[in-house]
Write a protein that holds these residues in place. Structure first.
Motif, PDB file in Angstrom:
ATOM      1  N   VAL A 232       1.147  -1.350   0.419  1.00 33.88           N
ATOM      2  CA  VAL A 232      -0.083   0.208  -0.379  1.00 33.88           C
ATOM      3  C   VAL A 232       0.892   0.663  -0.288  1.00 33.88           C
ATOM      4  CG1 VAL A 232      -2.172   1.610   1.468  1.00 33.88           C
ATOM      5  CG2 VAL A 232      -1.733  -1.190   1.347  1.00 33.88           C
ATOM      6  N   LYS A 233       0.840   2.034  -0.631  1.00 41.24           N
ATOM      7  CA  LYS A 233       1.729   3.301  -0.980  1.00 41.24           C
ATOM      8  C   LYS A 233       0.280   4.271  -1.333  1.00 41.24           C
ATOM      9  CE  LYS A 233       5.040   1.187  -3.818  1.00 41.24           C
ATOM     10  NZ  LYS A 233       5.698   0.951  -5.144  1.00 41.24           N
ATOM     11  N   GLY A 234       0.597   5.632  -0.291  1.00 45.59           N
ATOM     12  CA  GLY A 234       0.096   6.653  -0.539  1.00 45.59           C
ATOM     13  C   GLY A 234       0.504   8.374  -0.223  1.00 45.59           C
ATOM     14  N   SER A 235       0.327   9.008  -1.020  1.00 45.69           N
ATOM     15  CA  SER A 235       0.581  10.429   0.044  1.00 45.69           C
ATOM     16  C   SER A 235       0.151  10.637   1.139  1.00 45.69           C
ATOM     17  CB  SER A 235       0.126  11.292  -1.839  1.00 45.69           C
ATOM     18  OG  SER A 235       0.826  12.463  -1.006  1.00 45.69           O
ATOM     19  N   VAL A 236       0.478  11.079   2.588  1.00 47.99           N
ATOM     20  CA  VAL A 236      -0.261  11.740   3.725  1.00 47.99           C
ATOM     21  C   VAL A 236       0.367  12.888   3.909  1.00 47.99           C
ATOM     22  CG1 VAL A 236      -0.544  10.938   5.824  1.00 47.99           C
ATOM     23  CG2 VAL A 236      -0.863   9.875   3.797  1.00 47.99           C
ATOM     24  N   THR A 237      -0.289  13.638   4.511  1.00 46.43           N
ATOM     25  CA  THR A 237       0.332  14.632   4.569  1.00 46.43           C
ATOM     26  C   THR A 237      -0.344  14.707   6.467  1.00 46.43           C
ATOM     27  OG1 THR A 237      -1.012  15.916   2.705  1.00 46.43           O
ATOM     28  CG2 THR A 237      -0.780  17.481   4.906  1.00 46.43           C
ATOM     29  N   GLY A 238       0.240  14.926   7.836  1.00 44.39           N
ATOM     30  CA  GLY A 238       0.181  15.077   8.531  1.00 44.39           C
ATOM     31  C   GLY A 238      -0.410  16.693   9.266  1.00 44.39           C
ATOM     32  N   ASP A 239      -1.574  16.381   9.272  1.00 48.70           N
ATOM     33  CA  ASP A 239      -2.559  17.812  10.620  1.00 48.70           C
ATOM     34  C   ASP A 239      -2.217  17.836  11.597  1.00 48.70           C
ATOM     35  OD1 ASP A 239      -3.027  18.394   7.710  1.00 48.70           O
ATOM     36  OD2 ASP A 239      -4.521  16.545   8.073  1.00 48.70           O
ATOM     37  N   THR A 240      -2.051  16.633  12.998  1.00 52.52           N
ATOM     38  CA  THR A 240      -2.650  16.509  13.734  1.00 52.52           C
ATOM     39  C   THR A 240      -1.482  16.197  14.905  1.00 52.52           C
ATOM     40  OG1 THR A 240      -5.135  15.737  13.492  1.00 52.52           O
ATOM     41  CG2 THR A 240      -3.696  15.277  16.252  1.00 52.52           C
ATOM     42  N   ASP A 241      -0.956  16.707  15.893  1.00 53.72           N
ATOM     43  CA  ASP A 241       0.470  16.049  16.692  1.00 53.72           C
ATOM     44  C   ASP A 241      -0.042  15.011  17.603  1.00 53.72           C
ATOM     45  OD1 ASP A 241       2.650  16.213  17.719  1.00 53.72           O
ATOM     46  OD2 ASP A 241       2.977  18.064  18.287  1.00 53.72           O
ATOM     47  N   ASP A 242       0.319  13.796  17.528  1.00 51.01           N
ATOM     48  CA  ASP A 242       0.268  12.446  18.215  1.00 51.01           C
ATOM     49  C   ASP A 242       1.407  12.397  18.429  1.00 51.01           C
ATOM     50  OD1 ASP A 242      -2.330  12.426  16.958  1.00 51.01           O
ATOM     51  OD2 ASP A 242      -1.628  10.883  15.224  1.00 51.01           O
ATOM     52  N   GLY A 243       2.382  13.322  19.199  1.00 56.34           N
ATOM     53  CA  GLY A 243       3.249  12.985  19.894  1.00 56.34           C
ATOM     54  C   GLY A 243       4.961  13.804  19.328  1.00 56.34           C
ATOM     55  N   GLY A 244       6.006  14.870  18.974  1.00 63.34           N
ATOM     56  CA  GLY A 244       6.447  14.668  19.185  1.00 63.34           C
ATOM     57  C   GLY A 244       6.662  15.560  17.811  1.00 63.34           C
ATOM     58  N   GLY A 245       5.590  16.220  17.565  1.00 59.84           N
ATOM     59  CA  GLY A 245       5.904  17.037  15.945  1.00 59.84           C
ATOM     60  C   GLY A 245       5.412  15.780  14.722  1.00 59.84           C
ATOM     61  N   PHE A 246       4.207  14.406  15.104  1.00 59.45           N
ATOM     62  CA  PHE A 246       4.222  13.790  14.255  1.00 59.45           C
ATOM     63  C   PHE A 246       2.745  12.933  13.853  1.00 59.45           C
ATOM     64  CE2 PHE A 246       9.115  13.968  14.213  1.00 59.45           C
ATOM     65  CZ  PHE A 246       9.235  13.225  12.504  1.00 59.45           C
ATOM     66  N   ASP A 247       2.025  13.250  12.489  1.00 56.96           N
ATOM     67  CA  ASP A 247       0.585  12.514  13.042  1.00 56.96           C
ATOM     68  C   ASP A 247       1.187  10.691  12.857  1.00 56.96           C
ATOM     69  OD1 ASP A 247      -1.568  12.512  12.898  1.00 56.96           O
ATOM     70  OD2 ASP A 247      -2.047  13.670  10.826  1.00 56.96           O
ATOM     71  N   LYS A 248       0.206   9.711  13.457  1.00 58.19           N
ATOM     72  CA  LYS A 248       0.286   8.229  13.269  1.00 58.19           C
ATOM     73  C   LYS A 248      -0.590   8.449  12.627  1.00 58.19           C
ATOM     74  CE  LYS A 248       2.494   7.960  17.568  1.00 58.19           C
ATOM     75  NZ  LYS A 248       3.353   7.511  18.511  1.00 58.19           N
ATOM     76  N   ILE A 249      -0.505   7.249  11.099  1.00 62.69           N
ATOM     77  CA  ILE A 249      -1.320   6.355  10.780  1.00 62.69           C
ATOM     78  C   ILE A 249      -1.374   5.122  10.762  1.00 62.69           C
ATOM     79  CG2 ILE A 249      -2.455   8.578   9.033  1.00 62.69           C
ATOM     80  CD1 ILE A 249      -0.591   6.176   7.117  1.00 62.69           C
ATOM     81  N   ARG A 250      -2.100   4.096  10.705  1.00 69.56           N
ATOM     82  CA  ARG A 250      -1.863   2.614  10.619  1.00 69.56           C
ATOM     83  C   ARG A 250      -2.732   1.956   9.515  1.00 69.56           C
ATOM     84  NH1 ARG A 250      -3.797   0.145  15.629  1.00 69.56           N
ATOM     85  NH2 ARG A 250      -2.201   1.235  16.361  1.00 69.56           N
TER      86      ARG A 250
END
Length: 480
Positions: free
Chosen positions: A62-80
């Motif tokens: 699975v390949k995709g383009s993702v933009t981080g919007d929410t700080d889930d810790g350390g300035g990063f947005d997490k996805i699964r």
């Protein structure tokens, strides 16, 4: 060579975010996506189900383009990214994207066994998760998604991947473990440093690592490039390591591909240049290994790749200027190293750390060190076993290990050391169909090693039959 290797049977699906929202509404899984969830752009799913008389194995990229919007810790947005079959979660991969940036991410998912007969196909989801790993929103859901059935390689318990030489072994690893790849890395077959430094980057790009002699590509490497048809090929190492003929051969095989070189004046400069390309996650770490011997660097490279962290190389008693320059350009608050003080002196690690905490993995010998590194891997059912005596076959195992979540275990030619054996047992004990991959031929890793490893397995039936009694309306459960 089967049809997949000829490039004719892989099914891929490209979706835009708008199309994904429509698809999820159709299966009734996705509600409105919160405004502060990560933003998903275009994405592809490639799926293959290998089937033979003994076994079946599902693989999805699975390949995709993702933009981080929410700080889930350390300035990063997490996805699964996850794959479901008849309400059962089969595999998942987490990744992080820095808030305010857009990143291309690649996730490899796999499971042994045929997908079930309850709901059609499988379900592939991309979900936003919070800092604790709990789902926040579903960004996309393809349910059902149907992989292509292919008569091809499928193993469980133990498999061996080894060619006539190191170059062929690298090509076989790519052929059997990479359904597709947009990018391919090529490093020297003559020495280990460039390949091991490049492994975390290759893992992040979802790229296989092929090997080449300085004077040009071999026929087997050319054939694998032709099968994969990547849009970009990166040659790692300077002109001494890999000459211009290598780049020319790549361009001749792939006329439309972009062919780049990343290489410095020596192994330390090349490793530093590669390290700067690795996009770090919220754990700001750096890994340091010897550029003068391969065993510690090999096992540490696999751990660095898993942590999405750069690996730099150093001399044992002095920090090369190129390495110091590379470290100065990296952001890190923890440093990890492999090897005792005779491999990497305390002064070298102090200089590299520049005041951040240092964790050193060091056993009585290379196998003791490898055991300590292997202890850092969670039990996810997959292990790659390579020779601790000679580097060639083991070189290209690291991107494959990182892709599948496997640890890399070192073995003596005739027997697996007891501590390593214990760690392999731990890593494979939690899944019904674990897989140990021996990398290299029988000279590098003797048949006696395979016999020893076989004692870790019980008598589970071959996973070639479809499960029964799993009738469901959809693969992805409505509530979780």
């Amino acid at each position: 060579m089967n049809d997949l290797h000829a490039g004719t049977t892989v099914r891929a699906r490209r979706r835009t975010a708008a199309v994904a929202a429509l698809a999820t509404a159709t299966v009734g899984v996705v509600g409105a996506v919160p405004a502060r969830a990560a933003t998903l752009g275009d994405y592809d799913i490639t799926g293959v189900q290998f089937v033979n008389g003994d076994c079946s194995r599902n693989e999805y990229v699975v390949k995709g383009s993702v933009t981080g919007d929410t700080d889930d810790g350390g300035g990063f947005d997490k996805i699964r990214v996850q794959v479901w079959d008849d309400g059962i979660l089969k595999d998942a991969r987490d990744t992080e994207v820095a808030v305010g940036t857009t990143m291309d991410v690649t996730a490899f998912l796999s499971f042994v066994g045929l997908y079930g007969t309850g709901a059609p196909g499988v379900g592939i989801e991309i979900v936003d998760i919070d800092g604790s790993g709990d789902p926040v929103a579903t960004l996309s859901s393809d349910d059902p998604f149907f992989p292509e059935d292919v008569d091809g390689p499928c193993s469980f318990d133990i498999e061996r991947i080894g060619g006539a030489d190191r170059i062929e072994t690298a090509a076989l690893l790519s052929q059997q473990k990479f359904v597709a790849a947009d990018t391919v890395l090529i490093a020297s077959s003559r020495a280990f440093p460039d390949a091991l430094a490049a492994a975390p980057w290759a893992a992040q790009l979802g790229a296989p690592l092929l090997l080449s002699r300085p004077g040009g590509l071999s026929a087997v490497a050319t054939a694998e490039l032709t099968r994969l048809q990547p849009s970009r090929v990166i040659v790692v190492g300077g002109p001494t390591a890999l000459g211009q003929d290598v780049l020319d051969d790549v361009q001749a095989a792939l006329p439309t591909a972009v062919v780049d070189r990343v290489g410095g004046a020596d192994r330390y400069a090349t490793a530093g240049m590669v390290a700067s390309q690795v996009v770090q996650d919220s754990s700001a770490e750096v890994f340091v290994a010897s550029g003068q011997d391969f065993p510690d660097a090999l096992v540490l490279s696999a751990l660095a790749a898993r942590h999405q962290a750069p690996l730099v190389l150093t001399r044992g008693t002095s920090l090369p200027a190129a390495t110091a320059t590379a470290l100065a350009g990296l952001s890190y608050d923890a440093l990890y190293a492999a090897g005792g003080p005779t491999v990497l002196s305390d002064d070298v690690l102090d200089a590299a750390a520049d005041g951040v905490p240092v964790t050193r993995y060091a056993g009585d010998d290379r196998y003791g060190t490898a055991e300590q590194v292997l202890e850092q891997f969670p039990a996810e059912g997959k292990v790659m076993v390579a020779s601790g005596q000679a580097f060639p076959d083991a070189l290209t195992s690291v991107p494959v290990a990182a892709r599948t979540g496997a640890g890399v275990a070192l073995t003596r030619p005739a027997a697996v050391p007891a501590g390593i054996m214990d760690e392999i047992d731990r890593l494979i004990s939690s899944t019904p169909y674990p897989l140990i991959t021996i990398v290299g031929g029988t000279t590098a890793v003797n048949p006696s090693v395979e016999t020893q490893l076989q004692t870790l397995f019980g008598s589970s039936p071959a996973p070639a039959q479809r499960p029964q009694g799993t009738q469901t309306d959809s693969n992805v459960p409505a509530t979780r």
